[in-house]
Design a protein around this motif. Structure first.
Motif, PDB file in Angstrom:
ATOM      1  N   ALA A   1      -8.874   0.094 -16.106  1.00 49.07           N
ATOM      2  CA  ALA A   1      -8.089  -0.102 -17.324  1.00 49.07           C
ATOM      3  C   ALA A   1      -6.892   0.835 -17.404  1.00 49.07           C
ATOM      4  O   ALA A   1      -5.882   0.503 -18.027  1.00 49.07           O
ATOM      5  CB  ALA A   1      -8.990   0.086 -18.543  1.00 49.07           C
ATOM      6  N   ASP A   2      -6.977   2.015 -16.773  1.00 44.75           N
ATOM      7  CA  ASP A   2      -5.881   2.969 -16.860  1.00 44.75           C
ATOM      8  C   ASP A   2      -4.833   2.782 -15.766  1.00 44.75           C
ATOM      9  O   ASP A   2      -3.946   3.621 -15.599  1.00 44.75           O
ATOM     10  CB  ASP A   2      -6.408   4.408 -16.832  1.00 44.75           C
ATOM     11  CG  ASP A   2      -7.128   4.747 -15.531  1.00 44.75           C
ATOM     12  OD1 ASP A   2      -7.418   3.833 -14.745  1.00 44.75           O
ATOM     13  OD2 ASP A   2      -7.405   5.955 -15.318  1.00 44.75           O
ATOM     14  N   CYS A   3      -4.916   1.679 -15.031  1.00 48.56           N
ATOM     15  CA  CYS A   3      -3.937   1.387 -13.973  1.00 48.56           C
ATOM     16  C   CYS A   3      -2.642   0.897 -14.627  1.00 48.56           C
ATOM     17  O   CYS A   3      -2.627  -0.130 -15.296  1.00 48.56           O
ATOM     18  CB  CYS A   3      -4.490   0.333 -13.025  1.00 48.56           C
ATOM     19  SG  CYS A   3      -3.387  -0.076 -11.671  1.00 48.56           S
ATOM     20  N   ALA A   4      -1.547   1.635 -14.414  1.00 47.09           N
ATOM     21  CA  ALA A   4      -0.282   1.313 -15.073  1.00 47.09           C
ATOM     22  C   ALA A   4       0.527   0.265 -14.318  1.00 47.09           C
ATOM     23  O   ALA A   4       1.319  -0.467 -14.926  1.00 47.09           O
ATOM     24  CB  ALA A   4       0.556   2.581 -15.231  1.00 47.09           C
TER      25      ALA A   4
ATOM     26  N   GLU B   1       0.834  -1.206   0.000  1.00 47.53           N
ATOM     27  CA  GLU B   1       0.000   0.000   0.000  1.00 47.53           C
ATOM     28  C   GLU B   1       0.867   1.254   0.000  1.00 47.53           C
ATOM     29  O   GLU B   1       0.543   2.247  -0.672  1.00 47.53           O
ATOM     30  CB  GLU B   1      -0.931  -0.008   1.209  1.00 47.53           C
ATOM     31  CG  GLU B   1      -2.045  -1.062   1.148  1.00 47.53           C
ATOM     32  CD  GLU B   1      -3.081  -0.781   0.063  1.00 47.53           C
ATOM     33  OE1 GLU B   1      -3.060   0.322  -0.529  1.00 47.53           O
ATOM     34  OE2 GLU B   1      -3.908  -1.679  -0.198  1.00 47.53           O
ATOM     35  N   ALA B   2       1.969   1.236   0.760  1.00 50.91           N
ATOM     36  CA  ALA B   2       2.870   2.399   0.788  1.00 50.91           C
ATOM     37  C   ALA B   2       3.510   2.617  -0.579  1.00 50.91           C
ATOM     38  O   ALA B   2       3.632   3.760  -1.050  1.00 50.91           O
ATOM     39  CB  ALA B   2       3.941   2.206   1.853  1.00 50.91           C
ATOM     40  N   LEU B   3       3.903   1.520  -1.242  1.00 48.14           N
ATOM     41  CA  LEU B   3       4.486   1.629  -2.573  1.00 48.14           C
ATOM     42  C   LEU B   3       3.468   2.176  -3.565  1.00 48.14           C
ATOM     43  O   LEU B   3       3.785   3.058  -4.380  1.00 48.14           O
ATOM     44  CB  LEU B   3       5.004   0.267  -3.033  1.00 48.14           C
ATOM     45  CG  LEU B   3       5.589   0.192  -4.445  1.00 48.14           C
ATOM     46  CD1 LEU B   3       6.725   1.191  -4.612  1.00 48.14           C
ATOM     47  CD2 LEU B   3       6.068  -1.228  -4.748  1.00 48.14           C
ATOM     48  N   ALA B   4       2.233   1.670  -3.486  1.00 44.64           N
ATOM     49  CA  ALA B   4       1.175   2.178  -4.369  1.00 44.64           C
ATOM     50  C   ALA B   4       0.939   3.669  -4.127  1.00 44.64           C
ATOM     51  O   ALA B   4       0.761   4.444  -5.071  1.00 44.64           O
ATOM     52  CB  ALA B   4      -0.115   1.391  -4.152  1.00 44.64           C
ATOM     53  N   GLY B   5       0.948   4.072  -2.860  1.00 41.96           N
ATOM     54  CA  GLY B   5       0.766   5.481  -2.537  1.00 41.96           C
ATOM     55  C   GLY B   5       1.865   6.352  -3.114  1.00 41.96           C
ATOM     56  O   GLY B   5       1.605   7.441  -3.657  1.00 41.96           O
ATOM     57  N   THR B   6       3.102   5.873  -3.018  1.00 43.86           N
ATOM     58  CA  THR B   6       4.235   6.621  -3.567  1.00 43.86           C
ATOM     59  C   THR B   6       4.118   6.751  -5.081  1.00 43.86           C
ATOM     60  O   THR B   6       4.342   7.831  -5.647  1.00 43.86           O
ATOM     61  CB  THR B   6       5.560   5.913  -3.218  1.00 43.86           C
ATOM     62  OG1 THR B   6       5.695   5.870  -1.798  1.00 43.86           O
ATOM     63  CG2 THR B   6       6.750   6.638  -3.813  1.00 43.86           C
ATOM     64  N   LEU B   7       3.769   5.657  -5.742  1.00 48.48           N
ATOM     65  CA  LEU B   7       3.632   5.691  -7.198  1.00 48.48           C
ATOM     66  C   LEU B   7       2.488   6.607  -7.633  1.00 48.48           C
ATOM     67  O   LEU B   7       2.638   7.410  -8.563  1.00 48.48           O
ATOM     68  CB  LEU B   7       3.417   4.277  -7.735  1.00 48.48           C
ATOM     69  CG  LEU B   7       4.608   3.328  -7.608  1.00 48.48           C
ATOM     70  CD1 LEU B   7       4.208   1.917  -8.003  1.00 48.48           C
ATOM     71  CD2 LEU B   7       5.785   3.803  -8.449  1.00 48.48           C
ATOM     72  N   ASN B   8       1.345   6.496  -6.955  1.00 47.45           N
ATOM     73  CA  ASN B   8       0.209   7.357  -7.305  1.00 47.45           C
ATOM     74  C   ASN B   8       0.547   8.830  -7.112  1.00 47.45           C
ATOM     75  O   ASN B   8       0.161   9.687  -7.914  1.00 47.45           O
ATOM     76  CB  ASN B   8      -1.017   6.970  -6.478  1.00 47.45           C
ATOM     77  CG  ASN B   8      -1.725   5.740  -7.021  1.00 47.45           C
ATOM     78  OD1 ASN B   8      -2.039   5.661  -8.199  1.00 47.45           O
ATOM     79  ND2 ASN B   8      -1.963   4.752  -6.171  1.00 47.45           N
ATOM     80  N   ALA B   9       1.281   9.122  -6.036  1.00 51.35           N
ATOM     81  CA  ALA B   9       1.666  10.515  -5.760  1.00 51.35           C
ATOM     82  C   ALA B   9       2.609  11.060  -6.828  1.00 51.35           C
ATOM     83  O   ALA B   9       2.647  12.270  -7.078  1.00 51.35           O
ATOM     84  CB  ALA B   9       2.315  10.610  -4.383  1.00 51.35           C
ATOM     85  N   SER B  10       3.355  10.154  -7.472  1.00 53.09           N
ATOM     86  CA  SER B  10       4.295  10.581  -8.510  1.00 53.09           C
ATOM     87  C   SER B  10       3.651  10.618  -9.898  1.00 53.09           C
ATOM     88  O   SER B  10       4.327  10.889 -10.891  1.00 53.09           O
ATOM     89  CB  SER B  10       5.510   9.646  -8.528  1.00 53.09           C
ATOM     90  OG  SER B  10       5.154   8.362  -9.022  1.00 53.09           O
ATOM     91  N   GLY B  11       2.358  10.298  -9.962  1.00 54.62           N
ATOM     92  CA  GLY B  11       1.651  10.343 -11.233  1.00 54.62           C
ATOM     93  C   GLY B  11       1.565   9.018 -11.960  1.00 54.62           C
ATOM     94  O   GLY B  11       1.060   8.958 -13.091  1.00 54.62           O
ATOM     95  N   ILE B  12       2.044   7.939 -11.330  1.00 51.45           N
ATOM     96  CA  ILE B  12       1.942   6.601 -11.914  1.00 51.45           C
ATOM     97  C   ILE B  12       0.790   5.878 -11.233  1.00 51.45           C
ATOM     98  O   ILE B  12       0.864   5.569 -10.044  1.00 51.45           O
ATOM     99  CB  ILE B  12       3.250   5.806 -11.720  1.00 51.45           C
ATOM    100  CG1 ILE B  12       4.417   6.524 -12.394  1.00 51.45           C
ATOM    101  CG2 ILE B  12       3.103   4.390 -12.262  1.00 51.45           C
ATOM    102  CD1 ILE B  12       5.777   5.897 -12.103  1.00 51.45           C
TER     103      ILE B  12
END
Length: 226
Positions: free
Chosen positions: A137-140, A55-66
């Motif tokens: 579908a837009d989940c990278a 969850e922390a990794l997902a949060g970091t990626l989402n915050a960076s625009g991924i």
């Protein structure tokens, strides 16, 4: 096709938060250049901190625009009634108490892209709920977390080629025992029952994985917090 666990240019043992984020961010940035969706494995024994880490990794990626989403393996627990019929209920959480084939099929669908429904495990009701969430579908980046993602026994070992990046979390045996006992006490067990459950089921499962684990691209010491 995935790059496969352990086929990256470097396998590194990391112990600091800075090392973790730098290495993973770099790998993910490279992954998303080559494919519309990347699938990352976060593997480790029960109570190794997989859910929190993912969850922390997902949060970091989402915050960076991924755009990233976590998919837990626990949604593929076989129902208690099935486990009872097979005499496996006392071993719930062992590899044979999951719908491994269904899970492998889901990972393949996740790699292919699109909007995908996923099951989730309801701990309060102790049961899996079908179609409880979706990966849009837009989940990278999909971050899959679970005990047996790098387990080198069939059919689980067919997962290895499906991971674009495989991360393994390691915790010392003593800390793992303490975390598991605390977890079961938190679920309402007495300390004696929690210790019995930990030593009769959870720790043997963890040892089974430790003795038959495929190599990961990144190995992270996750001691110091569940």
């Amino acid at each position: 096709q995935g790059t496969g666990a352990g086929t990256g240019p470097l396998r590194t043992r990391m112990t600091t938060e800075k090392d973790r984020h730098a290495a993973i961010a770099s790998r993910v940035a490279d992954l998303i250049k080559d494919r519309p969706r990347s699938v990352i494995a976060v593997a480790g024994p029960p109570a190794s901190g997989k859910s929190s880490f993912a969850e922390a990794l997902a949060g970091t990626l989402n915050a960076s625009g991924i755009k990233a989403k976590v998919v837990p393996m626990d949604g593929f627990h076989l129902d208690n009634s099935v486990l009872e019929q097979r005499g496996l209920f006392p071993r719930k959480g062992a590899p044979e108490t999951f719908d491994a084939e269904g899970f492998i099929a889901l990972v393949k669908r996740l790699r292919a892209g699109g909007d995908i429904s996923i099951p989730l495990f309801d701990r309060k009701r102790d049961m899996s709920i079908a179609d409880a969430d979706t990966v849009p579908a837009d989940c990278a980046v999909v971050i899959v977390e679970g005990n047996y993602l790098l387990f080198d026994e069939p059919p689980w070992n067919r997962l290895a080629d499906l991971w674009d990046l495989a991360i393994s979390l390691e915790v010392t045996a003593d800390e793992l025992r303490d975390r598991l006992v605390r977890r079961w006490i938190g679920h309402g067990m007495t300390p004696q029952a929690a210790l019995a459950r930990t030593e009769s089921n959870d720790l043997p499962n963890a040892e089974r994985v430790r003795n038959a684990s495929l190599p990961a691209d990144l190995v992270i010491s996750n001691s110091g917090g569940a």
